[in-house]
Design a protein around this motif. Structure first.
Motif, short mmCIF file in Angstrom:
data_model
loop_
_atom_site.label_atom_id
_atom_site.label_comp_id
_atom_site.label_asym_id
_atom_site.label_seq_id
_atom_site.Cartn_x
_atom_site.Cartn_y
_atom_site.Cartn_z
N GLY A 102 -3.65 -24.55 18.85
CA GLY A 102 -2.93 -25.04 17.80
C GLY A 102 -1.51 -24.46 17.79
N GLY A 341 1.92 -23.09 12.50
CA GLY A 341 1.42 -24.16 13.73
C GLY A 341 1.91 -25.46 13.30
N SER A 345 0.98 -27.80 16.76
CA SER A 345 -0.48 -28.05 16.66
C SER A 345 -0.66 -29.61 17.16
N ASP A 348 -0.95 -29.93 20.90
CA ASP A 348 -2.05 -29.73 21.33
C ASP A 348 -2.89 -31.03 21.37
#
Length: 401
Positions: A102, A341, A345, A348
């Motif tokens: 994340g 994050g 994130s 990701d």
């Protein structure tokens, strides 16, 4: 070259515990693929570096304690690659391995004046790495310059025949060929390069001084001849929500065999496992299914603007205070977790490559800038970060100066 290894990545004969009481006194039997490849290139693993529990727990790790930030010992390094960042910033090693599910490479890189890359999903095999969330997990290197990362990623990239999500060999070879090519000229020009900058989401919860550091980097790219255009990743809020469902659900699944030891997890891990037990199978599958559509929409947005990379603020604030685990945005204290994050994130979930590089300082604490590319454009991100570091010296500043 000495290097550190995050405590969820196996090093043969070393204690690798994922920062958890639940793992006992585990000793790794073999090297993870990434460690083996660095060894084969001559590098020497010398440190197992701390992690938050299973790369998702609280800053105050229940087994080993908190890793303090070398820039200010009252603050956190950022996680979950806490020890890798701390060791690099303290000049104990020039290279470390981290993981990023994340933002766990990029967050501590931003908060410790480091350069780190989350490679394209699958470029570096995760064999021998404890899983947090198997559809989001990435492994990558952290260092103090993009030039170093280009060398190291070339060594790490390519399938190993064991990680089912690994990139096909021909694709990996193309990335490696780009990484091995000659770097930026001494006086670089970015004429013909198009850089996207966001207008929403990435800039919405950012301290004004952090935004100023990002704007300075964008200005440097503009001065070098790059065209700057506005680009936004579609449906960022929905992606953010889907990341939470996928990560916590897969965490709960990964840890279900140890739930009898639930009381032994630290509070951060307990909260996330509990959240992962809430979504239904339909909720989880919907969040996974939408990923392909989100990837396509993001690539289309990049293509429509004709950009090479998207350059965003790194983290919306500087390092969190360990005393209350809060960050400051324009003089207002915020709980750390929703902020750190937020800008990482999404990438990701998309699986795109992203580099975090030093951008400047806010009241003596580091701030970062994130460079996000299309799938397999890892070298493009690193090359532009290298250009930035050729004409600026922020990344050379030391915590002990």
């Amino acid at each position: 070259i000495f290097f550190g290894v995050k405590d969820i990545i196996d090093v043969a004969g070393a204690p690798v515990t994922a920062g958890s009481h639940t793992t006992g006194d585990r000793i790794a039997a073999t090297d993870a693929t990434a460690v083996a490849r660095l060894r084969a290139a001559g590098a020497i693993p010398v440190l197992i570096t701390a992690t938050t529990e299973f790369a998702c727990g609280a800053p105050h790790n229940a087994r080993y304690g908190a890793v303090t930030n070398p820039w200010d010992r009252s603050r956190w390094t950022g996680g979950s690659s806490t020890g890798s960042a701390g060791a690099l910033a303290a000049r104990l090693v020039p290279l470390a391995l981290g993981t990023d599910t994340g933002g766990s490479i990029r967050v501590p890189s931003a908060l410790c004046n480091l350069t780190g890359i989350k490679p394209t999903y699958g470029l570096v095999p995760r064999t021998g790495v404890a899983s947090l969330s198997w559809t989001l997990d990435h492994i990558g290197p952290m260092a103090r310059s993009a030039a170093d990362l280009r060398i190291v990623l070339d060594v790490l990239a390519g399938p190993d025949g064991l990680d089912p999500a690994a990139a096909p060999a021909p694709v990996a070879r193309e990335v490696q060929a780009a990484l091995a090519a000659v770097g930026p000229a001494e006086v670089p020009s970015l004429t013909g390069v198009r850089i996207g900058i966001p207008t929403v989401w990435f800039t919405d919860l950012c301290d004004a001084a952090v935004l100023g550091a990002w704007e300075s980097v964008v200005g440097t790219f503009r001065d070098l001849g790059a065209d700057i255009v506005a680009v936004d990743i579609p449906d960022a809020q929905r992606i953010h929500d889907d990341v939470t469902i996928v990560m916590t659900s897969e965490l709960a699944s990964n840890q279900e065999g140890a739930l009898a030891k639930f009381a032994d997890y630290d509070i951060g891990t307990q909260v996330r496992i509990a959240r992962g037990l809430v979504p239904s199978a339909v909720d989880y599958l919907r969040s996974v299914r939408r990923r392909t559509l989100a990837q396509r929409a993001a690539v289309e947005a990049f293509d429509a603007a004709g950009i090479d990379v998207l350059v965003t603020p790194g983290i919306g604030a500087t390092a969190a205070r360990l005393s209350d685990v809060t960050v400051e945005i324009d003089g207002v204290r915020h709980p750390m977790q929703p902020i750190v994050g937020r800008n990482t994130s999404l990438v990701d979930y998309l699986g795109f490559p992203a580099v975090m590089a030093p951008a400047g300082f806010v009241d003596g604490l580091p701030a970062g800038v994130q460079l996000v590319g299309r799938p397999w454009a890892d070298d493009t991100c690193l090359r532009l970060a290298h250009v930035l570091q050729t004409v600026t010296d922020v990344h050379t500043q030391r915590a002990d100066e």
